[in-house]
Scaffold this active site. Structure first.
Site, PDB file in Angstrom:
ATOM      1  N   ARG A 229       0.855  -1.190   0.000  1.00 42.34           N
ATOM      2  CA  ARG A 229       0.000   0.000   0.000  1.00 42.34           C
ATOM      3  C   ARG A 229       0.889   1.238   0.000  1.00 42.34           C
ATOM      4  NH1 ARG A 229      -3.509  -3.165  -1.533  1.00 42.34           N
ATOM      5  NH2 ARG A 229      -5.036  -4.077  -0.132  1.00 42.34           N
ATOM      6  N   GLU A 230       0.663   2.135  -0.959  1.00 45.54           N
ATOM      7  CA  GLU A 230       1.344   3.428  -0.989  1.00 45.54           C
ATOM      8  C   GLU A 230       0.493   4.400  -0.181  1.00 45.54           C
ATOM      9  OE1 GLU A 230       1.407   4.150  -5.162  1.00 45.54           O
ATOM     10  OE2 GLU A 230       3.051   2.766  -5.523  1.00 45.54           O
TER      11      GLU A 230
ATOM     12  N   SER B 198      -8.923  11.701   0.633  1.00 40.64           N
ATOM     13  CA  SER B 198      -8.681  10.578  -0.290  1.00 40.64           C
ATOM     14  C   SER B 198      -8.284   9.341   0.499  1.00 40.64           C
ATOM     15  CB  SER B 198      -7.561  10.931  -1.277  1.00 40.64           C
ATOM     16  OG  SER B 198      -7.917  12.028  -2.061  1.00 40.64           O
ATOM     17  N   PRO B 199      -9.223   8.702   1.220  1.00 40.15           N
ATOM     18  CA  PRO B 199      -8.871   7.607   2.121  1.00 40.15           C
ATOM     19  C   PRO B 199      -8.286   6.367   1.458  1.00 40.15           C
ATOM     20  CG  PRO B 199     -11.254   7.793   1.922  1.00 40.15           C
ATOM     21  CD  PRO B 199     -10.662   8.977   1.210  1.00 40.15           C
ATOM     22  N   GLY B 200      -8.336   6.287   0.142  1.00 38.19           N
ATOM     23  CA  GLY B 200      -7.739   5.153  -0.549  1.00 38.19           C
ATOM     24  C   GLY B 200      -6.216   5.156  -0.506  1.00 38.19           C
TER      25      GLY B 200
ATOM     26  N   ALA C  71      -8.349  28.029   3.666  1.00 42.12           N
ATOM     27  CA  ALA C  71      -7.966  26.746   4.252  1.00 42.12           C
ATOM     28  C   ALA C  71      -6.460  26.692   4.444  1.00 42.12           C
ATOM     29  CB  ALA C  71      -8.412  25.599   3.344  1.00 42.12           C
TER      30      ALA C  71
ATOM     31  N   ARG D 134      -3.239  26.412  -8.491  1.00 41.08           N
ATOM     32  CA  ARG D 134      -2.940  25.098  -7.923  1.00 41.08           C
ATOM     33  C   ARG D 134      -2.079  24.326  -8.912  1.00 41.08           C
ATOM     34  NH1 ARG D 134      -3.348  25.426  -2.637  1.00 41.08           N
ATOM     35  NH2 ARG D 134      -5.461  25.628  -1.840  1.00 41.08           N
TER      36      ARG D 134
ATOM     37  N   GLU E 267      -5.436  34.544   5.305  1.00 47.30           N
ATOM     38  CA  GLU E 267      -5.796  34.543   3.885  1.00 47.30           C
ATOM     39  C   GLU E 267      -6.780  35.631   3.485  1.00 47.30           C
ATOM     40  OE1 GLU E 267      -6.919  30.729   2.338  1.00 47.30           O
ATOM     41  OE2 GLU E 267      -4.994  29.830   2.864  1.00 47.30           O
TER      42      GLU E 267
ATOM     43  N   GLU F  74      -5.057  12.403   5.059  1.00 46.51           N
ATOM     44  CA  GLU F  74      -5.405  13.805   5.276  1.00 46.51           C
ATOM     45  C   GLU F  74      -6.865  13.932   5.707  1.00 46.51           C
ATOM     46  OE1 GLU F  74      -5.446  18.155   3.072  1.00 46.51           O
ATOM     47  OE2 GLU F  74      -5.607  16.353   1.855  1.00 46.51           O
TER      48      GLU F  74
ATOM     49  N   GLU G  37       2.539  32.320  -1.184  1.00 47.57           N
ATOM     50  CA  GLU G  37       1.095  32.222  -1.410  1.00 47.57           C
ATOM     51  C   GLU G  37       0.595  33.494  -2.093  1.00 47.57           C
ATOM     52  OE1 GLU G  37      -2.253  30.258   1.404  1.00 47.57           O
ATOM     53  OE2 GLU G  37      -1.155  31.906   2.303  1.00 47.57           O
TER      54      GLU G  37
ATOM     55  N   GLU H 197      -5.932  30.693   9.835  1.00 47.10           N
ATOM     56  CA  GLU H 197      -5.971  30.658   8.376  1.00 47.10           C
ATOM     57  C   GLU H 197      -6.961  31.676   7.804  1.00 47.10           C
ATOM     58  OE1 GLU H 197      -4.153  29.238   6.070  1.00 47.10           O
ATOM     59  OE2 GLU H 197      -2.897  28.084   7.436  1.00 47.10           O
TER      60      GLU H 197
END
Length: 194
Positions: A48-49, A123-125, A86, A74, A106, A129, A150, A102
């Site tokens: 698993r990566e 992205s739980p796969g 964020a 981005r 910002e 995070e 930024e 934040e």
């Protein structure tokens, strides 16, 4: 249908993967990458990566019935995006404190209090995070203080403008879309979905 009694191991959940080895691949300023070897529930092994991230906060700030957003480039997407304010959590920082920080950094806006809307994994796969989403109202002007790398532009959108920006793909990140739906629900019901 599986027979759970044959597939459960002592002290292990039905689908749990047991890590047998972890190899660090990369440690960066924001993320780290590791390669885990795991034993699957059926006894076979796999790799698993995994991307490790310190977690982040996002703030749905409402001023005069408009959502405060920032537009910034981005690099991972190769385009500018319109997003709610964020940022990542600093080591040992409480999410509410990070959200207040934040928001002011910002946008220059200060909130006296926040309402926690919820938290979600991006992205739980492959990543751990988690983003903690807050709502801020009754804001006052503070001092904008962005990071040195930024570059962003602050603006405000009505709910109709925000949905149009989403249709155009200018808003396409999960935190901002989640915030937009939470705001819409607030308008319909009179309370935040907490």
């Amino acid at each position: 249908m599986m027979n759970t009694s044959n597939n459960e191991r002592v002290g292990q959940h039905l689908f749990e993967e047991v890590t047998t080895e972890t190899k660090s691949i990369y440690n960066g300023k924001i993320i780290s990458l590791q390669l885990d070897t795991v034993t699957l529930p059926n006894g076979s092994t796999a790799t698993r990566e995994i991307v490790r991230h310190p977690g982040a906060v996002a703030v749905l700030a409402i001023v005069n019935n408009k959502m405060i957003v920032v537009e910034q480039y981005r690099k991972a997407l190769g385009k500018s995006q319109v997003e709610i304010p964020a940022g990542k959590l600093d080591p040992n920082e409480q999410p509410e404190h990070a959200a207040l920080r934040e928001l002011e950094e910002e946008t220059g806006l200060k909130a006296s209090h926040l309402t926690r809307i919820g938290s979600f994994y991006t992205s739980p796969g492959f990543a751990d995070e988690i983003i903690h989403l807050y709502a801020a109202e009754d804001l006052e002007q503070g001092e904008m203080n962005t990071d040195e790398d930024e570059f962003l532009e602050v603006s405000a959108l009505t709910i109709e403008e925000a949905y149009e920006a989403m249709r155009q793909g200018r808003i396409s990140d999960a935190k901002t879309i989640s915030a937009l739906y939470a705001w819409h629900l607030r308008q319909l019901t009179g309370s935040w979905p907490v």
